[in-house]
Scaffold this active site. Sequence first.
Site, PDB file in Angstrom:
ATOM      1  N   ASN A   9       1.004  15.264 -13.372  1.00 50.48           N
ATOM      2  CA  ASN A   9       1.143  14.884 -11.674  1.00 50.48           C
ATOM      3  C   ASN A   9       0.280  16.060 -10.907  1.00 50.48           C
ATOM      4  OD1 ASN A   9       1.451  14.284  -9.102  1.00 50.48           O
ATOM      5  ND2 ASN A   9       3.863  14.774  -9.426  1.00 50.48           N
ATOM      6  N   TRP A  10      -1.044  15.625 -10.745  1.00 49.91           N
ATOM      7  CA  TRP A  10      -1.658  16.658 -10.321  1.00 49.91           C
ATOM      8  C   TRP A  10      -1.375  17.027  -8.751  1.00 49.91           C
ATOM      9  CZ3 TRP A  10      -7.492  14.806 -11.398  1.00 49.91           C
ATOM     10  CH2 TRP A  10      -7.724  14.917 -12.677  1.00 49.91           C
ATOM     11  N   LYS A  11      -0.727  15.778  -8.127  1.00 53.24           N
ATOM     12  CA  LYS A  11      -0.074  16.306  -6.705  1.00 53.24           C
ATOM     13  C   LYS A  11      -1.348  16.207  -5.747  1.00 53.24           C
ATOM     14  CE  LYS A  11       4.204  18.270  -8.135  1.00 53.24           C
ATOM     15  NZ  LYS A  11       5.371  19.127  -8.016  1.00 53.24           N
ATOM     16  N   HIS A  96       9.138  10.444  -6.376  1.00 54.01           N
ATOM     17  CA  HIS A  96       9.039  11.705  -6.711  1.00 54.01           C
ATOM     18  C   HIS A  96       9.788  12.517  -5.447  1.00 54.01           C
ATOM     19  CE1 HIS A  96       7.795  15.854  -7.033  1.00 54.01           C
ATOM     20  NE2 HIS A  96       7.331  15.465  -8.184  1.00 54.01           N
ATOM     21  N   GLU A  98       9.470  14.978  -3.828  1.00 52.93           N
ATOM     22  CA  GLU A  98       8.483  15.445  -2.636  1.00 52.93           C
ATOM     23  C   GLU A  98       8.172  14.232  -1.757  1.00 52.93           C
ATOM     24  OE1 GLU A  98       5.367  17.110  -4.944  1.00 52.93           O
ATOM     25  OE2 GLU A  98       7.016  18.664  -5.656  1.00 52.93           O
ATOM     26  N   GLU A 168      13.771  15.053 -12.725  1.00 52.36           N
ATOM     27  CA  GLU A 168      13.010  16.424 -12.288  1.00 52.36           C
ATOM     28  C   GLU A 168      14.046  16.962 -11.152  1.00 52.36           C
ATOM     29  OE1 GLU A 168       8.619  16.041 -12.605  1.00 52.36           O
ATOM     30  OE2 GLU A 168       9.050  15.237 -10.600  1.00 52.36           O
ATOM     31  N   GLY A 174       8.131  23.364  -9.280  1.00 51.16           N
ATOM     32  CA  GLY A 174       7.240  24.527  -8.814  1.00 51.16           C
ATOM     33  C   GLY A 174       8.019  25.739  -8.569  1.00 51.16           C
ATOM     34  N   SER A 214       8.748  22.950 -14.042  1.00 51.78           N
ATOM     35  CA  SER A 214       8.511  23.963 -14.479  1.00 51.78           C
ATOM     36  C   SER A 214       8.313  23.706 -16.206  1.00 51.78           C
ATOM     37  CB  SER A 214       9.238  25.206 -14.331  1.00 51.78           C
ATOM     38  OG  SER A 214       9.152  25.419 -12.976  1.00 51.78           O
ATOM     39  N   GLY A 235       3.489  19.216 -13.619  1.00 55.90           N
ATOM     40  CA  GLY A 235       2.997  19.553 -12.302  1.00 55.90           C
ATOM     41  C   GLY A 235       1.817  20.527 -12.450  1.00 55.90           C
ATOM     42  N   GLY A 236       2.127  21.821 -12.176  1.00 57.20           N
ATOM     43  CA  GLY A 236       1.315  22.824 -12.178  1.00 57.20           C
ATOM     44  C   GLY A 236       0.477  22.899 -13.509  1.00 57.20           C
TER      45      GLY A 236
HETATM   46  P1  13P Z   1       6.150  21.512 -11.948  1.00 56.58           P
HETATM   47  O1  13P Z   1       5.818  21.282 -13.375  1.00 56.58           O
HETATM   48  O2  13P Z   1       4.783  22.222 -11.439  1.00 56.58           O
HETATM   49  O3  13P Z   1       7.171  22.326 -11.610  1.00 56.58           O
HETATM   50  O4  13P Z   1       6.195  20.154 -11.433  1.00 56.58           O
HETATM   51  C1  13P Z   1       6.915  19.061 -11.679  1.00 56.58           C
HETATM   52  C2  13P Z   1       6.838  17.941 -10.896  1.00 56.58           C
HETATM   53  O5  13P Z   1       7.033  17.774  -9.712  1.00 56.58           O
HETATM   54  C3  13P Z   1       6.072  16.840 -11.719  1.00 56.58           C
HETATM   55  O6  13P Z   1       6.163  15.584 -10.937  1.00 56.58           O
END
Ligand code: 13P
Length: 251
Positions: A9-11, A96, A98, A168, A174, A214, A235-236
């Site tokens: 997930n590149w966000k 998600h 967020e 998640e 994050g 993470s 994510g990251g």
């Molecule tokens: P991180 O891997 O950066 O913690 O993010 C997880 C995430 O929200 C994937 O959708």
Amino acid sequence: MRKNIVAGNWKMNKTLQEGLTLAIELNDALATEKLNCKVVIGTPFIHLASVTKAIDTKKIAVSAQNCSDKESGAFTGEISAAMVKSTGAEYVILGHSERREYYGETSEVLNRKVALALANGLTPIYCCGEALEVRNSNGQNDFVKNQLDETIFNLSVDDFKKLVIAYEPIWAIGTGVTASTEQAQEMLSFIRSIIANKFGNDVAENTSILYGGSCNAKNASELFAQPDIDGGLIGGASLKVADFKAIIDAF
Ligand code: 13P
């Protein structure tokens, strides 16, 4: 047999040019590999059409990170599920935390999004997960069950079978704080058990359930070795080819 999946997930990261470079580098890095999991990259909307053309989508599927809860029409700035599908994307991340937190997505809105995604032939990667206060008061199972009861547990069994679920925990996203392997396994096993209660064992055994928060090259192998963890939503670590590839190689 349920699929193992590593989804990025590149966000809201990467310009179009940077995103294309990342996708092409990943494509090249995986070109000669025999993969033991399905690889998905969730790019911003504007990257979807270019990325699907630039990579081998049989090897790396492409996902949107959202879609509208409306079918079409006067909804300025929105992107419909049909539009996402027309880019060549196959998946869409929905629910998600967020989006729930910053854009007020409710269960009602998510029900419409999931229905439109499915009607347009997209596979939803449906996210759930609790905040730290909920975990601290040991309310995580009820919280997640409620999130699922209000949304995807309303689907017909045939539609439900088309979904992927991602757990998640918000406190792990994050933050560098991963859920422990035990916490992740325990929750994913719980989710599988409530799917079994609702839709039967067979459906539960065939539903891919991912862990996200993470997840990285160091902890992926241990997480993915758990019986109920069918992969990760990353994510990251999906923003760097070497890191993402190491997670893919953990299968
Ligand atoms: P991180 O891997 O950066 O913690 O993010 C997880 C995430 O929200 C994937 O959708």
